[in-house]
Design an enzyme around this catalytic site. Structure first.
Site, PDB file in Angstrom:
ATOM      1  N   ARG A  82     -59.428 -15.473 -10.704  1.00  0.00           N
ATOM      2  CA  ARG A  82     -58.821 -16.810 -10.777  1.00  0.00           C
ATOM      3  C   ARG A  82     -59.871 -17.879 -10.489  1.00  0.00           C
ATOM      4  NH1 ARG A  82     -53.525 -17.561  -7.312  1.00  0.00           N
ATOM      5  NH2 ARG A  82     -55.023 -17.765  -5.630  1.00  0.00           N
ATOM      6  N   LYS A 184     -57.086 -23.562  -9.193  1.00  0.00           N
ATOM      7  CA  LYS A 184     -57.051 -23.875  -7.761  1.00  0.00           C
ATOM      8  C   LYS A 184     -58.197 -24.835  -7.458  1.00  0.00           C
ATOM      9  CE  LYS A 184     -55.742 -21.320  -3.646  1.00  0.00           C
ATOM     10  NZ  LYS A 184     -54.560 -22.111  -3.299  1.00  0.00           N
ATOM     11  N   GLU A 220     -43.352 -25.728  -9.032  1.00  0.00           N
ATOM     12  CA  GLU A 220     -43.690 -25.013  -7.795  1.00  0.00           C
ATOM     13  C   GLU A 220     -43.732 -26.008  -6.651  1.00  0.00           C
ATOM     14  OE1 GLU A 220     -47.636 -23.327  -7.560  1.00  0.00           O
ATOM     15  OE2 GLU A 220     -48.425 -24.734  -9.017  1.00  0.00           O
TER      16      GLU A 220
END
Ligand code: PLP
Ligand code: COI
Length: 341
Positions: A82, A184, A220
């Site tokens: 990721r 992220k 989210e």
């Protein structure tokens, strides 16, 4: 190895400096060999890319002491992958996956005295991150970068541990369509700070963000994905290109299907249908699965039937199975547990 004298059971989710951190520098197109250091401070030029244009990405994973006394991490290869994607999206060099996993192991092993004991309720949170370090004044990517990993022992992310949370539907958006919600990057969190501060001021634990283009679908929260349970025991989790692909959520989907025999739907979830769910949880490395008892949409209260006292029964089973796998009480799927010591 002697553990540090820390009141493990009363740790919150805060920063505690440990003895070692890992650092590697990228210069002239290549990463150096990397090393552990005891220096927690970073000296940067005033014009460093990260300070001017927020060129920084990060990861979060945990190290656990298992029932039989090993120190392990959970699926660190997925954090490495990721971070590769996050770095690529912000025009940063990739820190290779194998080196990422090795560096996590080195820094956790060096800080073994800070890995909370089995059964203490605490874990060692591991924070890999990378940032543009050389001066940048025109808007462009930096040429030099630093990759670092530090660790800090932590307790529950939400005060009150497993007590169900109250969240609100936010009027702010977290991620634009085709933006950076799926990576992220620090910038996604900077822009959530006002929303979380005002949510806390108004007595809410977190924000539920909706899709910015239609404001009808659940995305989210600031730091976790959603997981819902229908009244007939099906697990439903929002699918969207602008949410972070949570490793915890992906693992729970597997656990639900393969360990608990539950049906799982990964699909768009409309705010309008939330009132019909039986349970709701927030899932992430820091949050593990934190149950939600109430969702407030501009004064309209949606009270989950699981209530405000404890986790719903399906959330509890998911929680127990996932943490059982992480702590070595339950056989893990191949490749999920990375033994360090
Ligand atoms: N969503 C956001 C915005 C997060 O910051 C996190 C935390 O990493 C998650 C979801 C959960 O992801 P993971 O389970 O990989 O920790
Ligand atoms: C994590 O769960 O690792 C995160 O990065 C969430 C963060 C908001 C603490």
């Amino acid at each position: 190895m002697e553990k540090k004298d820390i009141d493990w059971g009363n740790l919150g989710f805060g920063y505690v400096s440990t003895d070692y951190r890992y650092v590697s520098n990228y210069k002239a197109g290549a990463w150096d060999g990397g090393q552990l250091t005891q220096d927690a401070n970073i000296v940067l030029n005033e014009c460093a890319g990260v300070l001017q244009y927020a060129q920084t990405v990060f990861e979060g994973l945990k190290a656990y002491t298992t029932e039989d006394g090993h120190i392990v991490t959970f699926r660190p290869d997925l954090n490495a992958e990721r971070m590769e994607k996050s770095a690529a999206r912000l025009e940063m060099p990739v820190f290779p996956c194998d080196r990422f996993v090795k560096a996590v192991s080195e820094v956790v092993a060096a800080n073994a005295a800070y890995v909370p004991p089995y059964g203490s309720g605490a874990t060692l949170y591991v924070r890999p991150y990378m940032f543009g370090s050389n001066p940048v004044i025109g808007v462009k990517p930096a040429d030099e970068y630093q990759f670092r990993i530090f660790c800090t022992p932590v307790g529950p992310y939400f005060k009150g541990g497993a007590k169900p949370l109250t969240i609100r539907v936010s009027d702010f958006d977290r991620a634009a369509p085709h933006g950076t919600g799926h990576i992220k990057a620090g910038l996604n969190y900077a822009m959530s700070l006002h929303a979380i501060v005002t949510a806390h001021e108004e007595g809410y634990d977190e924000n539920m963000y909706l899709d910015p283009s239609t404001r009808t679908k659940v995305e989210e929260t600031g730091g976790a994905n959603f997981l819902f349970v229908t009244k007939d025991g099906k697990v439903v989790t929002p699918k969207s290109d602008s949410i972070l692909p949570s490793i915890t959520r992906r693992s729970l989907v597997h656990v639900a299907k393969e360990y608990l025999g539950l049906a799982v739907e990964e699909r768009e979830v409309f705010l309008d249908e939330v009132k019909d769910f039986a349970e709701c949880g927030l899932c992430g490395t820091a949050a593990v699965i934190s149950p939600v008892g109430k969702i407030v949409d501009h004064g309209r209260e949606i009270c989950l039937p699981s209530g405000m006292e404890e986790m719903g029964p399906v959330t509890r089973k998911l929680y127990d199975t996932l943490t059982g796998i992480q702590m070595g009480r339950i056989q893990a799927p191949e490749g999920w547990i990375h033994v360090i010591l």
